[in-house]
Enzyme design. Structure first.
Site, PDB file in Angstrom:
ATOM      1  N   CYS A  33     -20.451 -10.963  -7.926  1.00  0.00           N
ATOM      2  CA  CYS A  33     -21.373 -10.019  -7.268  1.00  0.00           C
ATOM      3  C   CYS A  33     -22.800 -10.225  -7.794  1.00  0.00           C
ATOM      4  O   CYS A  33     -23.771  -9.942  -7.082  1.00  0.00           O
ATOM      5  CB  CYS A  33     -20.946  -8.572  -7.544  1.00  0.00           C
ATOM      6  SG  CYS A  33     -19.593  -8.014  -6.494  1.00  0.00           S
ATOM      7  N   ASP A  73       0.795  -1.226   0.000  1.00  0.00           N
ATOM      8  CA  ASP A  73       0.000   0.000   0.000  1.00  0.00           C
ATOM      9  C   ASP A  73       0.834   1.285   0.000  1.00  0.00           C
ATOM     10  O   ASP A  73       0.345   2.318   0.443  1.00  0.00           O
ATOM     11  CB  ASP A  73      -0.918  -0.031   1.247  1.00  0.00           C
ATOM     12  CG  ASP A  73      -2.021   1.006   1.174  1.00  0.00           C
ATOM     13  OD1 ASP A  73      -2.384   1.388   0.068  1.00  0.00           O
ATOM     14  OD2 ASP A  73      -2.506   1.435   2.240  1.00  0.00           O
ATOM     15  N   CYS A 109     -19.415  -0.843   3.682  1.00  0.00           N
ATOM     16  CA  CYS A 109     -19.649  -1.550   2.422  1.00  0.00           C
ATOM     17  C   CYS A 109     -19.172  -2.997   2.488  1.00  0.00           C
ATOM     18  O   CYS A 109     -19.560  -3.818   1.656  1.00  0.00           O
ATOM     19  CB  CYS A 109     -19.040  -0.806   1.231  1.00  0.00           C
ATOM     20  SG  CYS A 109     -17.312  -0.389   1.422  1.00  0.00           S
TER      21      CYS A 109
HETATM   22  S1  SF4 Z   1     -22.204  -6.197  -1.323  1.00  0.00           S
HETATM   23 FE1  SF4 Z   1     -21.161  -5.263  -3.072  1.00  0.00          FE
HETATM   24  S2  SF4 Z   1     -19.225  -6.312  -3.202  1.00  0.00           S
HETATM   25 FE2  SF4 Z   1     -20.553  -7.603  -1.932  1.00  0.00          FE
HETATM   26  S3  SF4 Z   1     -21.518  -9.027  -3.365  1.00  0.00           S
HETATM   27 FE3  SF4 Z   1     -22.897  -7.304  -3.152  1.00  0.00          FE
HETATM   28  S4  SF4 Z   1     -22.312  -5.941  -4.852  1.00  0.00           S
HETATM   29 FE4  SF4 Z   1     -20.609  -7.395  -4.576  1.00  0.00          FE
HETATM   30  S1  SF4 Z   2     -19.268   2.383   2.719  1.00  0.00           S
HETATM   31 FE1  SF4 Z   2     -18.902   4.123   1.384  1.00  0.00          FE
HETATM   32  S2  SF4 Z   2     -17.902   5.582   2.687  1.00  0.00           S
HETATM   33 FE2  SF4 Z   2     -17.684   3.612   3.683  1.00  0.00          FE
HETATM   34  S3  SF4 Z   2     -15.721   2.798   2.926  1.00  0.00           S
HETATM   35 FE3  SF4 Z   2     -17.336   1.992   1.614  1.00  0.00          FE
HETATM   36  S4  SF4 Z   2     -17.371   3.439  -0.077  1.00  0.00           S
HETATM   37 FE4  SF4 Z   2     -16.290   4.469   1.557  1.00  0.00          FE
END
Ligand code: SF4
Ligand code: SF4
Length: 359
Positions: free
Chosen positions: A165, A111, A221
């Site tokens: 996905c 990274d 996410c």
């Molecule tokens: S949450 Fe986002 S990354 Fe995970 S399976 Fe669903 S679309 Fe793909």
């Molecule tokens: S949920 Fe949205 S704000 Fe949080 S890390 Fe994922 S993309 Fe970034």
């Protein structure tokens, strides 16, 4: 090694300005290296991408507890840069001892270099690029960090992994700041991870309420991703969480001075962000709790040495004050305004004053 889709995605991401203030993302040499990893090292023949799973503690801030903040899981333990580099060095030594044709030249990256790591992981079969733009493995989900070894050794090539996905859009829907503007496209300017870790300035006011209790990074996410529901527990975690970083109380973090911050986050990735940006994040989370118990520590921060901290403390203070404190609050904002010379902080104090005097 980087497929045409991922190369184009990077160019489109830059063209759309999603790189925020990371101007180095657009520098010609670095961009060239991202697009063509072979240019990272003379005579490079192979890239080995490795994943290091990290421990994820469950749970959200509990009601009834003192106000707590949330730290991204990967940052709750020791600094992953240090831990993973050590492991990669040991891995390289063992690779060299097994080399048949002379000692290969190799470099490791975690990274810190222009490496399109998720695209390389996809090409090497380690994980597909999820719609949140992180790598996902069918077995381990997405809770792992990536590191790379660039080597002059000629190694067998793995097959790319396909995406799984499907029609899911959970991460896009769940993102608190709507930062995932399209599948596999995150606008860094809106992403809480970037705002709380990389960005050092005044956080745009419209984004502050959306940041909730996130004080360092964001896992939203990933937490909602169905591939993480049944992710395998790793045999061993090299990044174990520190108990004190699981839902830390905001009041104690607001009181950290420079020395206290360095001690509290010794050998943690959070130390890299610095006390100023970190306390700024804590102020925002404090304001979002509307918890009156945070009034006293926030009030003290109105005279902090850092303009960034003073500004965000003012924003938060007016959100945690109760009605009985109205007169005292307006008086202390006026007092702060009389002493303040920094134009942006003056603007924040005026806006805080208006917010409160008309509410
Ligand atoms: S949450 Fe986002 S990354 Fe995970 S399976 Fe669903 S679309 Fe793909
Ligand atoms: S949920 Fe949205 S704000 Fe949080 S890390 Fe994922 S993309 Fe970034």
């Amino acid at each position: 090694m980087i497929n045409a889709r991922n190369r184009q995605a990077l160019l489109d991401w830059i063209a759309a300005g999603h790189f925020a203030d990371m101007a180095w993302m657009t520098e010609t040499v670095r961009l060239e290296r991202r697009l063509h990893p072979g240019s990272m090292l003379d005579a490079v023949e192979s890239v080995i991408v490795l994943g290091m799973p990290y421990q994820v503690s469950d749970g959200l801030p509990r009601s009834g507890s003192p106000a707590q903040g949330m730290i991204a899981a990967y940052a709750q333990g020791d600094d992953y840069h240090d831990v993973m580099k050590k492991k990669l060095r040991a891995f390289c030594r063992s690779l060299q001892s097994h080399a048949d044709h002379g000692t290969p030249d190799q470099r490791i990256y975690v990274d810190t270099a222009p490496v399109l790591e998720h695209a390389l992981a996809e090409a090497g079969g380690l994980g597909w690029l999820g719609k949140h733009s992180l790598s996902i493995d069918r077995q381990y989900g997405s809770w792992f960090m990536l590191g790379e070894v660039f080597t002059t050794a000629i190694l067998p090539v793995d097959s790319p992994v396909s995406a799984h996905c499907g029609t899911c859009t959970a991460c896009i829907n769940q993102c608190p700041t709507a930062a995932i503007v399209a599948p596999m496209t995150v606008d860094a300017r809106r992403c809480i991870s970037w705002l709380t870790i990389e960005f050092k300035g005044f956080i745009p006011e419209d984004l502050r309420p959306l940041m909730g209790l996130h004080i360092y990074g964001c896992d939203d996410c990933q937490s909602c991703c169905p591939w993480n529901d049944h992710a395998c527990i790793a045999d061993r975690y090299f990044l174990e969480t520190r108990e004190e970083n699981i839902l830390p109380t905001l009041a104690s973090l607001l009181c950290l001075d420079d020395t206290g911050f360095r001690q509290r986050f010794k050998k943690s990735p959070i130390k890299r962000t610095g006390r100023e940006a970190f306390v700024r994040n804590v102020c925002i989370a404090a304001g979002n709790t509307h918890d009156n118990q945070l009034y006293a520590p926030l009030r003290l921060l109105l005279t902090d040495d850092s303009a960034i901290v003073r500004a965000h403390a003012a924003w938060a203070l007016v959100r945690v004050a109760n009605h009985g404190q109205q007169t005292e609050l307006l008086a202390c904002l006026q007092q702060a305004l009389a002493l303040e010379a920094q134009p942006q902080v003056r603007g924040e104090l005026l806006s805080a004053y208006k917010y409160r005097s008309f509410s």
